[in-house]
Design a protein around this motif. Sequence first.
Motif, mmCIF file in Angstrom:
data_model
loop_
_atom_site.group_PDB
_atom_site.id
_atom_site.type_symbol
_atom_site.label_atom_id
_atom_site.label_comp_id
_atom_site.label_asym_id
_atom_site.label_seq_id
_atom_site.Cartn_x
_atom_site.Cartn_y
_atom_site.Cartn_z
ATOM 1 N N UNK A 60 0.831 -1.201 0.000
ATOM 2 C CA UNK A 60 0.000 0.000 0.000
ATOM 3 C C UNK A 60 0.865 1.250 0.000
ATOM 4 N N UNK A 61 0.303 2.318 -0.569
ATOM 5 C CA UNK A 61 0.890 3.648 -0.448
ATOM 6 C C UNK A 61 -0.181 4.549 0.153
ATOM 7 N N UNK A 62 0.153 5.263 1.231
ATOM 8 C CA UNK A 62 -0.830 6.037 1.983
ATOM 9 C C UNK A 62 -0.403 7.487 2.133
ATOM 10 N N UNK A 63 -1.383 8.343 2.157
ATOM 11 C CA UNK A 63 -1.150 9.759 2.422
ATOM 12 C C UNK A 63 -0.768 9.941 3.893
ATOM 13 N N UNK A 64 -0.075 11.017 4.181
ATOM 14 C CA UNK A 64 0.373 11.303 5.545
ATOM 15 C C UNK A 64 -0.784 11.301 6.549
ATOM 16 N N UNK A 65 -1.946 11.855 6.180
ATOM 17 C CA UNK A 65 -3.048 11.897 7.150
ATOM 18 C C UNK A 65 -3.593 10.509 7.443
ATOM 19 N N UNK A 66 -3.509 9.593 6.480
ATOM 20 C CA UNK A 66 -3.923 8.214 6.721
ATOM 21 C C UNK A 66 -2.977 7.557 7.715
ATOM 22 N N UNK A 67 -1.682 7.747 7.504
ATOM 23 C CA UNK A 67 -0.670 7.176 8.400
ATOM 24 C C UNK A 67 -0.839 7.716 9.810
ATOM 25 N N UNK A 68 -1.038 9.018 9.929
ATOM 26 C CA UNK A 68 -1.232 9.617 11.255
ATOM 27 C C UNK A 68 -2.464 9.045 11.945
ATOM 28 N N UNK A 69 -3.525 8.782 11.168
ATOM 29 C CA UNK A 69 -4.742 8.202 11.740
ATOM 30 C C UNK A 69 -4.487 6.782 12.247
ATOM 31 N N UNK A 70 -3.746 5.994 11.472
ATOM 32 C CA UNK A 70 -3.462 4.619 11.876
ATOM 33 C C UNK A 70 -2.574 4.574 13.119
ATOM 34 N N UNK A 71 -1.632 5.494 13.205
ATOM 35 C CA UNK A 71 -0.726 5.518 14.350
ATOM 36 C C UNK A 71 -1.429 5.921 15.642
ATOM 37 N N UNK A 72 -2.599 6.529 15.525
ATOM 38 C CA UNK A 72 -3.372 6.899 16.717
ATOM 39 C C UNK A 72 -4.135 5.724 17.312
ATOM 40 N N UNK A 73 -4.254 4.633 16.559
ATOM 41 C CA UNK A 73 -4.972 3.469 17.065
ATOM 42 C C UNK A 73 -4.248 2.930 18.301
ATOM 43 N N UNK A 74 -4.998 2.692 19.366
ATOM 44 C CA UNK A 74 -4.382 2.345 20.646
ATOM 45 C C UNK A 74 -4.280 0.847 20.914
ATOM 46 N N UNK A 75 -4.872 0.000 20.047
ATOM 47 C CA UNK A 75 -4.800 -1.437 20.281
ATOM 48 C C UNK A 75 -3.362 -1.938 20.231
ATOM 49 N N UNK A 76 -3.098 -2.976 21.042
ATOM 50 C CA UNK A 76 -1.768 -3.598 21.030
ATOM 51 C C UNK A 76 -1.616 -4.505 19.812
ATOM 52 N N UNK A 77 -2.705 -5.185 19.437
ATOM 53 C CA UNK A 77 -2.652 -6.129 18.315
ATOM 54 C C UNK A 77 -3.355 -5.493 17.123
ATOM 55 N N UNK A 78 -2.573 -4.896 16.258
ATOM 56 C CA UNK A 78 -3.135 -4.236 15.085
ATOM 57 C C UNK A 78 -2.838 -5.064 13.832
ATOM 58 N N UNK A 79 -3.878 -5.343 13.072
ATOM 59 C CA UNK A 79 -3.755 -6.060 11.804
ATOM 60 C C UNK A 79 -3.754 -5.007 10.701
ATOM 61 N N UNK A 80 -2.603 -4.791 10.074
ATOM 62 C CA UNK A 80 -2.427 -3.672 9.150
ATOM 63 C C UNK A 80 -3.433 -3.696 8.006
ATOM 64 N N UNK A 81 -3.617 -4.831 7.364
ATOM 65 C CA UNK A 81 -4.542 -4.900 6.228
ATOM 66 C C UNK A 81 -5.973 -4.570 6.668
ATOM 67 N N UNK A 82 -6.359 -5.098 7.829
ATOM 68 C CA UNK A 82 -7.709 -4.860 8.309
ATOM 69 C C UNK A 82 -7.938 -3.431 8.751
ATOM 70 N N UNK A 83 -6.997 -2.888 9.523
ATOM 71 C CA UNK A 83 -7.192 -1.554 10.080
ATOM 72 C C UNK A 83 -7.112 -0.485 8.993
ATOM 73 N N UNK A 84 -6.303 -0.715 7.961
ATOM 74 C CA UNK A 84 -6.221 0.262 6.870
ATOM 75 C C UNK A 84 -7.485 0.234 6.016
ATOM 76 N N UNK A 85 -8.143 -0.936 5.922
ATOM 77 C CA UNK A 85 -9.426 -1.005 5.218
ATOM 78 C C UNK A 85 -10.520 -0.346 6.053
ATOM 79 N N UNK A 86 -10.494 -0.581 7.357
ATOM 80 C CA UNK A 86 -11.489 -0.011 8.263
ATOM 81 C C UNK A 86 -11.422 1.515 8.287
ATOM 82 N N UNK A 87 -10.216 2.076 8.120
ATOM 83 C CA UNK A 87 -10.026 3.529 8.236
ATOM 84 C C UNK A 87 -10.760 4.311 7.155
ATOM 85 N N UNK A 88 -10.994 3.684 6.010
ATOM 86 C CA UNK A 88 -11.709 4.371 4.935
ATOM 87 C C UNK A 88 -10.767 5.176 4.054
#
Length: 313
Positions: A157-185
């Motif tokens: 994947x290639x993501x815009x900076x605001x997408x990356x910043x949004x993902x980094x705010x997720x507080x879960x310990x177990x983050x599934x990258x493919x799932x969470x990036x799809x969930x983010x919209x």
Amino acid sequence: MKGLSVVLPAYNEREMIPIISRELTRRLEQEKISYELIFVSDGSSDGTWEEIEREADENSRVLGLEFSRNFGKDSAIFAGMAQARMDAVAVMDCDLQHPVDTLVSMYRIWENGSEIVEGVKAYRGEENFFYRKGAGWFYHILSRALKLDMEDASDFKLMDRKVVDSLLKMSERHLFFRGISAWAGYRKTQVKYEVAERAAGKSKWNWSSLIAYGFQNIVAFTTVPLQFVTVGGLICFLGSVALGIYSLIRYFQGQAVEGYTTILMVLLIIGSAIMISLGIIGFYMGKIYDEVRRRPRYLISRMTHRQEKGEKT
């Protein structure tokens, strides 16, 4: 900062580090794209870190991180994203099965306004039949849970900076990258690519690790397995009711209920269902326990020096 950060998780990829580093450098400089390469050694034991250090010494645009132990690919991805400084951040594998030319195309699409550009396999290559079916089942469950189409989900994947910043705010310990990036919209574009052969080395995934990875991510991202427990309990209950009615009818007819073996098999099935259900519930409780402890997703033991503009390499 205008440009592209490329996050490259690496586990025992000593042979591939110099190959992909030089290929990315050559292609991105040819396209006049400002870039940085962020290698994350996920507890490698084959000299991967030494190769990353060597590349960082030769190229000021290479940054290396090494975990204190193996924390998993998703943790490596998030560690790399946390260090990325460019306006666009890409994630790709070290084995060059994600083509560099496709990465360049993804960057150009991002420049035209797309916030997530996802690489999708045009052809899945010579994959094992059972692996292909297992992957399809896994993403079908996630798609149902998220109410999103994840059939073609990929780490490429290639993501815009605001997408990356949004993902980094997720507080879960177990983050599934493919799932969470799809969930983010966000606005998403898909790019098809042909899977290339490995330039060197071999895949570190085996059947047991793939099954464990899939189950852990299903549990971390959806409660569907708990719904299976409920359905299984309902089926056992209905079967018990039917057997009870049958037994009462035979009793009032003055006939003994036959079938000791059948009753024994029913008890074994119900007992097995209970034990499996307890195992699934216990797995979820373990994940809750991990979240409550709030331990970090990863620990970085070493990191190469990031050379600022103007420093000598």
